[in-house]
Every structure is written in structure tokens, then in C-alpha cells.
Design an enzyme around this catalytic site. Structure first.
Site, mmCIF file in Angstrom:
data_model
loop_
_atom_site.group_PDB
_atom_site.id
_atom_site.type_symbol
_atom_site.label_atom_id
_atom_site.label_comp_id
_atom_site.label_asym_id
_atom_site.label_seq_id
_atom_site.Cartn_x
_atom_site.Cartn_y
_atom_site.Cartn_z
ATOM 1 N N TYR A 60 -15.018 -2.433 7.844
ATOM 2 C CA TYR A 60 -13.633 -1.981 8.068
ATOM 3 C C TYR A 60 -13.219 -2.264 9.512
ATOM 4 C CZ TYR A 60 -9.684 1.311 8.400
ATOM 5 O OH TYR A 60 -8.450 1.881 8.607
ATOM 6 N N ALA A 102 -14.420 -4.411 11.634
ATOM 7 C CA ALA A 102 -14.286 -5.853 11.879
ATOM 8 C C ALA A 102 -13.000 -6.380 11.256
ATOM 9 C CB ALA A 102 -15.498 -6.587 11.315
ATOM 10 N N SER A 150 -5.961 -0.300 13.151
ATOM 11 C CA SER A 150 -6.633 0.988 13.331
ATOM 12 C C SER A 150 -7.257 0.990 14.717
ATOM 13 C CB SER A 150 -7.743 1.136 12.285
ATOM 14 O OG SER A 150 -8.625 2.194 12.627
ATOM 15 N N VAL A 172 -2.624 -7.360 -2.939
ATOM 16 C CA VAL A 172 -2.537 -8.211 -1.752
ATOM 17 C C VAL A 172 -3.752 -9.110 -1.589
ATOM 18 C CG1 VAL A 172 -1.052 -6.571 -0.509
ATOM 19 C CG2 VAL A 172 -3.539 -6.504 -0.144
ATOM 20 N N ILE A 183 -5.639 9.961 10.736
ATOM 21 C CA ILE A 183 -4.518 10.636 10.099
ATOM 22 C C ILE A 183 -4.956 10.995 8.685
ATOM 23 C CG2 ILE A 183 -2.126 10.315 9.349
ATOM 24 C CD1 ILE A 183 -1.779 8.745 11.930
ATOM 25 N N GLY A 215 0.833 -1.205 0.000
ATOM 26 C CA GLY A 215 0.000 0.000 0.000
ATOM 27 C C GLY A 215 0.861 1.246 0.000
ATOM 28 N N ALA A 216 1.952 1.190 -0.774
ATOM 29 C CA ALA A 216 2.943 2.276 -0.714
ATOM 30 C C ALA A 216 2.761 3.305 -1.815
ATOM 31 C CB ALA A 216 4.351 1.678 -0.783
ATOM 32 N N SER A 217 1.653 3.236 -2.552
ATOM 33 C CA SER A 217 1.472 4.201 -3.643
ATOM 34 C C SER A 217 0.896 5.527 -3.161
ATOM 35 C CB SER A 217 0.567 3.595 -4.733
ATOM 36 O OG SER A 217 -0.696 3.275 -4.188
ATOM 37 N N GLY A 245 19.107 9.922 -2.797
ATOM 38 C CA GLY A 245 20.231 9.099 -2.333
ATOM 39 C C GLY A 245 19.834 7.787 -1.685
#
Ligand code: NAP
Length: 262
Positions: free
Chosen positions: A166, A168, A153, A79, A199, A28-30, A69
Site C-alpha cells: 500500500y 509503495a 496517503s 478502475v 481518517i 471509489g464513491a460507494s 436537491g
């Protein structure tokens, strides 16, 4: 596992022991937290693999990291698809795995359809299991210690309206992490949960623009939304040697939201 020295460290000692030179997979790094975690860990000398379905976005983030760098590799990964997970990750023994991919739907429970349930559970809970299992298998085969952090969460502990599936799924992540920690400690693999409060990222930006969300923020004891950087310390503790005796734990970073007055 490394035993930490109890002597006074030299001022030159890296503040996060055991991190530099390690490899990390972040799912989930996009966007959002995953993109932030990738940049933050790369800045600590970790070689990061940034995974998501939108390969163009993780590739662009890897280019940014390289320009500063760091070292980063993009990976296209769904996933929720066990075959995709096995094909992309089978045999790759990372030192660190951050299971961060997640999705939600904001709707009353009566309006959740079967497709919503499948998508949320397949991504948030089964996806964590698929990635953890395949990467842990590679660590065991390589005889390598590892740290797996599953992002849950505060909704895995308490509830709010319109996020039943979500909530659950995240409760499942917290309990799954404990179960995996129990089974994999003998292999030197630590499994912990990081549970953020609210967040501001793509997953909830629309919601936080609403009046209801402003009222909600007023109920957070610290009276503010979190920033992705508020999770840096908790994540670094869990993935570095400073957290070497932590497994099966949950760290909550939420401005006190879980202890808000009933
Ligand atoms: N933001 C918050 O307030 C908050 C609070 C508590 C917990 N969390 C959790 O933190 C994690 C990150 O959330 P975020 O706020 O950063 O949300 P976000 O910006 O929407 O990011 C979600 C990420 O998950 C990826 N993803 C979704 N489905 C996927 C799949 N099937 N396979 C692979 N990747 C997938 C998305 O990438 P692609 O679409 O490119 O695949 C995206 O990179 C989630 O697990 C979320 O539940 C967030």
C-alpha cells in the site's frame, strides 16, 4: 483559466469560485471518503458522477443527493480494469476528477502474496493512471480545462508496518501526479495530490479498534483521528479556481502525523 479578482468580493460571492455548475467524477464513491466527497461537492452545486464496483451503493447515494436537491449519476466502474475504464469514461470530459478508489491489505511483507500485490497496484496506482489518462484525453479533445486530484496517503511519504505494498503504491501516486502535472499543464489540466492522514472509514475501521491503533493515535500531534470533513477545505482548494495556480502539488491533511517526532 479564470483569473481571480483581487478586489474585495461581495458578501454574496460563492466561497468556492468556479465550482457551481461543474461536473465531477469521483471514483471509489460507494463508501468512506469518496461517498463524502460526492455529497460535499454536490452540496456546492457540482454535478457528481459517483463511480465504484458496487453499483447499488452508488445508486443509493445518488438518490440521497437528489433528494437533497443535488444532481448525481451512478456509474459502475472497476478502475483496475483498463477496458472497463475506457468503456465507461472514454469521451467524457469532466471538469473535475477525484481519483479516490483504493484498497489495502494489512499483512507483513513476507506474507503479501502475488495476488495482494496485483490487487493493490492495479487499483491504487494503475487505476489512477487509467482513469487520469482516459479522462484527460477527453478534456484535451474537448478543449476543456480540468482539475484532477489523486488521493494518496501519508504512507506514500513515510512507512509503517504491515502496509508495504500500500505504501509503495501511494508513493507511486504522488510521483505519478507530478509527472502528469508536468505533461498536462499545457492543456490547462491541473494534477495535484491529496494525502490524508488516518481518517476513520471502512478501509481501516477494524484496525482502529485495536490497541495498537490507539497507541498510534496518541502519536498524532493533534491526538485524534481525522474525520472525512477534515479533507473538505484541501479538496475544495484543489478543485476550485482558488487553486488555479496549483499543479504538481501535494496537500497533506493529517493532524501533524507526518511531522511526529522520530
Ligand atoms: N481512510 C484513511 O485513513 C485514508 C488515509 C489515507 C488515504 N486514504 C485513501 O483514501 C481513499 C478512500 O479510502 P476510504 O478510507 O474511503 O476507504 P473505503 O471506505 O474502503 O473506500 C474505498 C473505495 O474504493 C472503491 N474501490 C476499491 N477498489 C476499486 C476498484 N477496483 N474499482 C473501483 N472502485 C474501487 C470501493 O468501492 P467498491 O468496493 O464498491 O468498488 C470504495 O468505494 C483510498 O484511496 C485510500 O487509500 C484513506
Amino acid at each position: 483559466m479564470t483569473t481571480l479578482s483581487t478586489s474585495i468580493a461581495s458578501p454574496e460571492a460563492p466561497p468556492w469560485p468556479g465550482l457551481s455548475g461543474k461536473t465531477a467524477l469521483i471514483t471509489g464513491a460507494s463508501s468512506g471518503l469518496g461517498a463524502h466527497f460526492g455529497q460535499m461537492l454536490a452540496g456546492k452545486g457540482v454535478h457528481v458522477t459517483l463511480a465504484a464496483r458496487r453499483r447499488d451503493r452508488v445508486a443509493a447515494l445518488c438518490d440521497d443527493i437528489a433528494a437533497q436537491g443535488g444532481t448525481a449519476t451512478p456509474l459502475q466502474l472497476d478502475v483496475s480494469d483498463p477496458a472497463s475504464v475506457e468503456e465507461a469514461l472514454g469521451g467524457h470530459a469532466f471538469d473535475i476528477v477525484v481519483n479516490n478508489a483504493g484498497t489495502t491489505v494489512s499483512a507483513a511483507a513476507l506474507d503479501h502474496d502475488a495476488g495482494d500485490l496485483d490487487r493493490i497496484f492495479d487499483t491504487n496506482l494503475k487505476g489512477v493512471f487509467h482513469v487520469a489518462r482516459v479522462t484527460a484525453k477527453a478534456m484535451v479533445a474537448a478543449g476543456k480545462d480540468g482539475s484532477i486530484v489523486n488521493v494518496a496517503s501519508i504512507l506514500g511519504t513515510r512507512v509503517a508496518g504491515h502496509v508495504s505494498a500500500y505504501a509503495a503504491s501511494k508513493a507511486g501516486v504522488i510521483q505519478l501526479s507530478r509527472a502528469l502535472a508536468l505533461e498536462w499543464a499545457r492543456h490547462g489540466i491541473r494534477v495535484n495530490t491529496l494525502s490524508p492522514g488516518y481518517i476513520e472509514t471502512d478501509i481501516n475501521r477494524e484496525f482502529f479498534a485495536s490497541d495498537a491503533a490507539q497507541a498510534l493515535i496518541r502519536r498524532v500531534p493533534q491526538r485524534r483521528l481525522g474525520q472525512p470533513s477534515d479533507l473538505d477545505g484541501p479538496l475544495l482548494l484543489l478543485v476550485s479556481d482558488l487553486g488555479a495556480f496549483m499543479t504538481g502539488s501535494e496537500i497533506v491533511a493529517d493532524g501533524g502525523h507526518l511531522v511526529s517526532s522520530l
